[in-house]
Write an enzyme that holds these catalytic residues in place. Structure first.
Site, PDB file in Angstrom:
ATOM      1  CE  LYS B  67      -5.316  -2.409   9.490  1.00  0.00           C
ATOM      2  NZ  LYS B  67      -4.717  -3.441   8.611  1.00  0.00           N
ATOM      3  N   GLY B 224       6.692  -7.448   2.137  1.00  0.00           N
ATOM      4  CA  GLY B 224       7.308  -7.291   3.460  1.00  0.00           C
ATOM      5  C   GLY B 224       7.513  -5.850   3.869  1.00  0.00           C
ATOM      6  CG  ASP B 226       4.738  -3.612   6.879  1.00  0.00           C
ATOM      7  OD1 ASP B 226       5.926  -3.459   7.258  1.00  0.00           O
ATOM      8  OD2 ASP B 226       3.925  -4.323   7.490  1.00  0.00           O
ATOM      9  CE  LYS B 230       8.862  -4.114   9.086  1.00  0.00           C
ATOM     10  NZ  LYS B 230       7.512  -4.691   9.231  1.00  0.00           N
TER      11      LYS B 230
END
Lengths: 314, 314
Positions: B67, B224, B226, B230
């Site tokens: 990805k 949230g 990630d 954060k």
């Protein structure tokens, strides 16, 4: 998103443009103006396969490139090619996917050969003409083509040696059709003793070229050792050489020819430094010089970017 | 090579199939039957952008997936979406490129929401009904949909709080059209005190949910955090919780909610262990439980593989 197939990519490759871009990319890497993260790697032991993901950004480029390359070594038994892969080009301004290059490994073959020719030009004696190519695979062919194209003034006298004599003869025939005279030979030691320049292009895991066969002044561009365990040159030859040039020092000490000889890191200079003039190259006609070419993501980026420009993508 | 566009991918997504595949992928990761190499990362500081490359292989799968996801945070000023990306699926038998999924981040949104619903199902009290969603972005919407789809028996009573009141109201309207009743609220503390289950879905860099607002027995699924820096939960809340569940321990300690509290690593169990029954989940109705969901390549692989099967690619 543009999708470029192999055939279109081949037709869009301008050798001279690509060679210039690859030369600049070596300078960018050695001068720190490129971001080249560690290579991603995943193994498939049951299938004797692996996948490498090489990616990075040459600062100032509008595009960055991710190359996915697989090697599944049982494939020939299934009638399939060992290597597969593609490149993805994204905008370095917005992150958008710009193009998928389904080159099936073509650009890797070409950029590797061009890199070898750039190293030979930078390091071999100016009057060196006797070119010995060791190996008779795709890379042997591409390096014969790239050296003749990149250094026409040398008027090379080319010899090919391969473990399989018939393949050396076949390659000589193929090259003749492309206007390059090359003689197959089965006398490895003799040819090494006579050569001015030796290109090693095999996946060997043991030394092919012995130190005492190599005359003063010989230049060797070694491209086979691109993964741990591979080795084409006698470690004593690497130790003895006066001029040791890496495409990337850390990579060559990790898994290139230079990793097989106990070397003081300070003896090694980078190709990009030689090309930029920030490190001295050959000092005289007596030095043995070795270029250890492990292959850089920056070459992939330069090759892909040249094709994308020709395709009007960036 | 098949090329699947976003619209086709959306139409091929079977929620139940995908949820099953993602559940199995958590078990595979925690039991060591998946190869998930470190995430590749490249920064573009001048454009306030970055690119993540997540890849891996669930052992036994015929396909592996790479990805590529970009985030360019100045894009909205140019009228462009922040996120971009695609997935590439290759054969784990031969290394051939099978498909390019131009999902533009859709599968990441869906797999993240499904992962959150799986964690909530595994960890919340059986009778927990009062669902508070913090945030009103794509992930808030997708998690509302995924929780209602995955846990219909709960008959959730849903509240939405967001820093921007209007966005919370807008999301409630959107969900109403999808048959989900949700009340926007601007009383964060009160809603946290009343909730059975809290889903945090924001890109916050400072705690939103305070420890003394949280009643015994509450479950929190935090999605949230990630990336480094954060944080949505008060570190004291993380310290205090009796049940700490990571999607992947090392990843959560590196950059998840669990990285913001000084935690003894042995206190944390993995979601895949709970799902497999090899580690205990909730012991009673008094425990505060937290699922720290940093996002795994294995979720991407499971989501992509489900789509590829539906498309007849593998």
């Amino acid at each position: 998103m543009r999708i470029l197939q192999r055939e279109e990519i081949v037709s869009l490759c301008d050798f001279d443009e690509m060679a210039s871009a690859i030369e600049r990319s070596y300078v960018a890497v050695s001068s720190g103006s490129a971001t080249i993260p560690p290579v991603g790697y995943i193994q498939f032991p049951e299938q004797n396969g692996d996948c490498h993901i090489k990616f990075g950004h040459l600062h100032g480029d509008d595009v960055f490139v991710i190359k996915i390359a697989t090697g599944f070594y049982n494939n020939p038994k299934l009638g399939l090619p060992t290597s597969n892969g593609m490149m993805v080009a994204l905008s370095a301004k917005t992150g958008e996917v710009l193009a998928v290059l389904q080159d099936e490994g073509y650009l890797t073959d070409v950029r590797t050969a061009i890199g070898a020719a750039i190293a030979t030009k930078a390091l071999a004696r100016p009057n060196a003409k006797k070119l010995l190519i060791i190996g008779a695979g795709i890379q042997a062919r591409e390096q014969a083509l790239a050296h003749n194209r990149f250094l026409p003034e040398r008027d090379f006298k080319t010899t090919i040696w391969a473990r399989n004599k018939d393949k050396a003869a076949e390659l000589a025939q193929q090259l003749a059709k492309r206007g390059i005279a090359a003689n197959p030979s089965d006398a490895l030691e003799e040819e090494c003793r006579a050569a001015d320049i030796i290109l090693t292009t095999t996946p060997s895991v043991e030394p092919i070229v012995q130190s005492d066969w190599i005359a003063p002044g010989t230049h060797i561009t070694a491209s086979g050792a691109d993964a741990p365990g591979k080795c084409e040159l006698d470690p004593a030859l690497v130790q003895r050489a006066q001029l040791l040039v890496a495409d990337k020092v850390d990579q060559c000490l990790d898994h290139g020819e230079f990793s097989n000889a106990a070397l003081d890191k300070t003896r090694i200079i980078e190709l990009g430094e030689v090309l930029a003039g920030s490190a001295g190259g050959r000092q005289n006609d007596e030095q043995v010089s070795i270029a250890d070419m492990t292959g850089l993501a920056s070459q992939d980026i330069a090759a892909a970017t040249t094709v994308l420009k020709a395709a009007g993508v960036s």
